[in-house]
Design a protein around this motif. Structure first.
Motif, PDB file in Angstrom:
ATOM      1  N   TYR A   1      35.588  38.964  33.954  1.00  0.00           N
ATOM      2  CA  TYR A   1      35.669  38.923  35.417  1.00  0.00           C
ATOM      3  C   TYR A   1      34.712  37.878  35.985  1.00  0.00           C
ATOM      4  CZ  TYR A   1      38.735  42.922  36.297  1.00  0.00           C
ATOM      5  OH  TYR A   1      39.825  43.757  36.390  1.00  0.00           O
ATOM      6  N   LEU A   2      33.489  37.859  35.497  1.00  0.00           N
ATOM      7  CA  LEU A   2      32.515  36.873  35.993  1.00  0.00           C
ATOM      8  C   LEU A   2      33.004  35.453  35.753  1.00  0.00           C
ATOM      9  CD1 LEU A   2      29.163  38.509  34.885  1.00  0.00           C
ATOM     10  CD2 LEU A   2      29.922  38.127  37.237  1.00  0.00           C
ATOM     11  N   ALA A   3      33.526  35.214  34.569  1.00  0.00           N
ATOM     12  CA  ALA A   3      34.022  33.871  34.249  1.00  0.00           C
ATOM     13  C   ALA A   3      35.186  33.490  35.153  1.00  0.00           C
ATOM     14  CB  ALA A   3      34.427  33.803  32.782  1.00  0.00           C
ATOM     15  N   GLU A   4      36.081  34.435  35.402  1.00  0.00           N
ATOM     16  CA  GLU A   4      37.249  34.135  36.238  1.00  0.00           C
ATOM     17  C   GLU A   4      36.856  33.947  37.698  1.00  0.00           C
ATOM     18  OE1 GLU A   4      40.769  32.752  36.640  1.00  0.00           O
ATOM     19  OE2 GLU A   4      40.133  33.511  34.701  1.00  0.00           O
ATOM     20  N   ILE A   5      35.944  34.757  38.195  1.00  0.00           N
ATOM     21  CA  ILE A   5      35.468  34.592  39.571  1.00  0.00           C
ATOM     22  C   ILE A   5      34.798  33.234  39.721  1.00  0.00           C
ATOM     23  CG2 ILE A   5      33.841  35.453  41.307  1.00  0.00           C
ATOM     24  CD1 ILE A   5      34.371  38.286  40.038  1.00  0.00           C
ATOM     25  N   TYR A   6      34.001  32.859  38.735  1.00  0.00           N
ATOM     26  CA  TYR A   6      33.348  31.548  38.770  1.00  0.00           C
ATOM     27  C   TYR A   6      34.392  30.433  38.797  1.00  0.00           C
ATOM     28  CZ  TYR A   6      30.503  27.556  37.465  1.00  0.00           C
ATOM     29  OH  TYR A   6      29.901  26.330  37.444  1.00  0.00           O
ATOM     30  N   ARG A   7      35.395  30.543  37.924  1.00  0.00           N
ATOM     31  CA  ARG A   7      36.434  29.522  37.859  1.00  0.00           C
ATOM     32  C   ARG A   7      37.187  29.427  39.183  1.00  0.00           C
ATOM     33  NH1 ARG A   7      41.616  28.641  37.207  1.00  0.00           N
ATOM     34  NH2 ARG A   7      42.194  30.828  37.172  1.00  0.00           N
ATOM     35  N   LEU A   8      37.566  30.552  39.734  1.00  0.00           N
ATOM     36  CA  LEU A   8      38.306  30.552  40.993  1.00  0.00           C
ATOM     37  C   LEU A   8      37.478  29.974  42.140  1.00  0.00           C
ATOM     38  CD1 LEU A   8      40.068  34.030  40.788  1.00  0.00           C
ATOM     39  CD2 LEU A   8      41.182  31.795  40.745  1.00  0.00           C
ATOM     40  N   SER A   9      36.213  30.346  42.205  1.00  0.00           N
ATOM     41  CA  SER A   9      35.377  29.839  43.302  1.00  0.00           C
ATOM     42  C   SER A   9      35.046  28.364  43.113  1.00  0.00           C
ATOM     43  CB  SER A   9      34.092  30.667  43.439  1.00  0.00           C
ATOM     44  OG  SER A   9      33.290  30.562  42.289  1.00  0.00           O
ATOM     45  N   TYR A  10      34.922  27.928  41.862  1.00  0.00           N
ATOM     46  CA  TYR A  10      34.615  26.525  41.580  1.00  0.00           C
ATOM     47  C   TYR A  10      35.755  25.616  42.034  1.00  0.00           C
ATOM     48  CZ  TYR A  10      33.207  22.362  39.002  1.00  0.00           C
ATOM     49  OH  TYR A  10      32.841  21.082  38.657  1.00  0.00           O
ATOM     50  N   TYR A  11      36.993  26.073  41.807  1.00  0.00           N
ATOM     51  CA  TYR A  11      38.141  25.240  42.145  1.00  0.00           C
ATOM     52  C   TYR A  11      38.715  25.518  43.533  1.00  0.00           C
ATOM     53  CZ  TYR A  11      38.032  23.603  37.374  1.00  0.00           C
ATOM     54  OH  TYR A  11      37.639  23.037  36.199  1.00  0.00           O
ATOM     55  N   SER A  12      38.103  26.422  44.254  1.00  0.00           N
ATOM     56  CA  SER A  12      38.570  26.736  45.602  1.00  0.00           C
ATOM     57  C   SER A  12      38.170  25.623  46.554  1.00  0.00           C
ATOM     58  CB  SER A  12      37.960  28.057  46.074  1.00  0.00           C
ATOM     59  OG  SER A  12      38.285  28.296  47.412  1.00  0.00           O
ATOM     60  N   GLU A  13      39.122  25.137  47.322  1.00  0.00           N
ATOM     61  CA  GLU A  13      38.832  24.056  48.266  1.00  0.00           C
ATOM     62  C   GLU A  13      38.256  24.576  49.567  1.00  0.00           C
ATOM     63  OE1 GLU A  13      42.343  21.738  48.806  1.00  0.00           O
ATOM     64  OE2 GLU A  13      42.537  21.286  46.685  1.00  0.00           O
ATOM     65  N   ASP A  14      38.638  25.787  49.959  1.00  0.00           N
ATOM     66  CA  ASP A  14      38.262  26.295  51.265  1.00  0.00           C
ATOM     67  C   ASP A  14      36.918  27.004  51.278  1.00  0.00           C
ATOM     68  OD1 ASP A  14      40.701  25.356  52.140  1.00  0.00           O
ATOM     69  OD2 ASP A  14      41.692  27.276  51.817  1.00  0.00           O
ATOM     70  N   ASP A  15      36.728  27.912  50.350  1.00  0.00           N
ATOM     71  CA  ASP A  15      35.583  28.800  50.423  1.00  0.00           C
ATOM     72  C   ASP A  15      35.222  29.248  49.018  1.00  0.00           C
ATOM     73  OD1 ASP A  15      33.618  30.422  51.434  1.00  0.00           O
ATOM     74  OD2 ASP A  15      34.945  31.711  52.584  1.00  0.00           O
ATOM     75  N   THR A  16      34.008  29.718  48.858  1.00  0.00           N
ATOM     76  CA  THR A  16      33.614  30.231  47.550  1.00  0.00           C
ATOM     77  C   THR A  16      33.923  31.715  47.440  1.00  0.00           C
ATOM     78  OG1 THR A  16      31.367  30.622  48.334  1.00  0.00           O
ATOM     79  CG2 THR A  16      31.797  28.528  47.210  1.00  0.00           C
ATOM     80  N   GLN A  17      34.363  32.350  48.530  1.00  0.00           N
ATOM     81  CA  GLN A  17      34.729  33.756  48.471  1.00  0.00           C
ATOM     82  C   GLN A  17      36.163  33.879  47.949  1.00  0.00           C
ATOM     83  OE1 GLN A  17      33.887  35.370  52.355  1.00  0.00           O
ATOM     84  NE2 GLN A  17      31.853  35.958  51.675  1.00  0.00           N
ATOM     85  N   ILE A  18      36.346  34.838  47.061  1.00  0.00           N
ATOM     86  CA  ILE A  18      37.634  35.058  46.414  1.00  0.00           C
ATOM     87  C   ILE A  18      38.147  36.424  46.849  1.00  0.00           C
ATOM     88  CG2 ILE A  18      38.796  35.280  44.176  1.00  0.00           C
ATOM     89  CD1 ILE A  18      37.493  32.499  44.784  1.00  0.00           C
ATOM     90  N   SER A  19      39.418  36.515  47.185  1.00  0.00           N
ATOM     91  CA  SER A  19      39.980  37.813  47.561  1.00  0.00           C
ATOM     92  C   SER A  19      40.186  38.654  46.307  1.00  0.00           C
ATOM     93  CB  SER A  19      41.298  37.642  48.312  1.00  0.00           C
ATOM     94  OG  SER A  19      42.317  37.225  47.428  1.00  0.00           O
ATOM     95  N   THR A  20      40.049  39.958  46.481  1.00  0.00           N
ATOM     96  CA  THR A  20      40.257  40.845  45.342  1.00  0.00           C
ATOM     97  C   THR A  20      41.717  40.824  44.902  1.00  0.00           C
ATOM     98  OG1 THR A  20      40.476  42.719  46.868  1.00  0.00           O
ATOM     99  CG2 THR A  20      38.310  42.373  45.858  1.00  0.00           C
ATOM    100  N   SER A  21      42.637  40.605  45.827  1.00  0.00           N
ATOM    101  CA  SER A  21      44.049  40.540  45.449  1.00  0.00           C
ATOM    102  C   SER A  21      44.330  39.290  44.606  1.00  0.00           C
ATOM    103  CB  SER A  21      44.955  40.579  46.674  1.00  0.00           C
ATOM    104  OG  SER A  21      44.669  39.513  47.546  1.00  0.00           O
ATOM    105  N   ALA A  22      43.692  38.175  44.938  1.00  0.00           N
ATOM    106  CA  ALA A  22      43.853  36.961  44.132  1.00  0.00           C
ATOM    107  C   ALA A  22      43.289  37.171  42.729  1.00  0.00           C
ATOM    108  CB  ALA A  22      43.170  35.779  44.807  1.00  0.00           C
ATOM    109  N   LEU A  23      42.163  37.848  42.657  1.00  0.00           N
ATOM    110  CA  LEU A  23      41.556  38.124  41.351  1.00  0.00           C
ATOM    111  C   LEU A  23      42.456  39.052  40.528  1.00  0.00           C
ATOM    112  CD1 LEU A  23      39.159  37.679  39.479  1.00  0.00           C
ATOM    113  CD2 LEU A  23      38.017  39.595  40.616  1.00  0.00           C
ATOM    114  N   ALA A  24      43.018  40.064  41.171  1.00  0.00           N
ATOM    115  CA  ALA A  24      43.916  40.979  40.469  1.00  0.00           C
ATOM    116  C   ALA A  24      45.121  40.231  39.910  1.00  0.00           C
ATOM    117  CB  ALA A  24      44.377  42.096  41.413  1.00  0.00           C
ATOM    118  N   LYS A  25      45.656  39.316  40.694  1.00  0.00           N
ATOM    119  CA  LYS A  25      46.827  38.554  40.253  1.00  0.00           C
ATOM    120  C   LYS A  25      46.492  37.691  39.037  1.00  0.00           C
ATOM    121  CE  LYS A  25      50.336  35.366  41.933  1.00  0.00           C
ATOM    122  NZ  LYS A  25      50.847  34.610  43.076  1.00  0.00           N
ATOM    123  N   VAL A  26      45.378  36.994  39.090  1.00  0.00           N
ATOM    124  CA  VAL A  26      44.984  36.107  37.993  1.00  0.00           C
ATOM    125  C   VAL A  26      44.617  36.898  36.736  1.00  0.00           C
ATOM    126  CG1 VAL A  26      43.214  34.456  37.282  1.00  0.00           C
ATOM    127  CG2 VAL A  26      44.262  34.255  39.516  1.00  0.00           C
TER     128      VAL A  26
END
Length: 95
Positions: free
Chosen positions: A10-35
């Protein structure tokens, strides 16, 4: 401080998602669930565990983001040399 394999993933995926996010470093829980290909309640439970461990913060209706400790640990997961340093600092990795 014990960090299970699931927590590491989970930590690795949250880091990856926030690193590549163009808008914000906050990640939705629904996006995390999908990934992660898990249910929303499963993400909620893990988010609570990671928040209690000090690795992330969750702002309802806004998203989740890594704390400095969470970011450092997630970076260490990507780099074996950094992972060795994390272990020396007391992180215990569980199988």
């Amino acid at each position: 401080m014990s960090v299970s394999t699931a927590m590491q993933e989970y930590l690795a995926e949250i880091y990856r998602l926030s690193y590549y996010s163009e808008d914000d470093t906050q990640i939705s829980t629904s996006a995390l669930a999908k990934v992660m290909k898990v249910s929303a309640p499963a993400v909620t439970r893990m988010v609570q565990r990671l928040q209690e461990s000090g690795y992330l913060e969750h702002e309802p209706y806004r998203g989740i983001y890594l704390t400095p400790a969470g970011e450092a640990f997630a970076k260490a997961l990507r780099d074996p040399a950094s992972l060795a340093v994390a272990k020396k600092r007391g992180f215990v990795l569980l199988p």
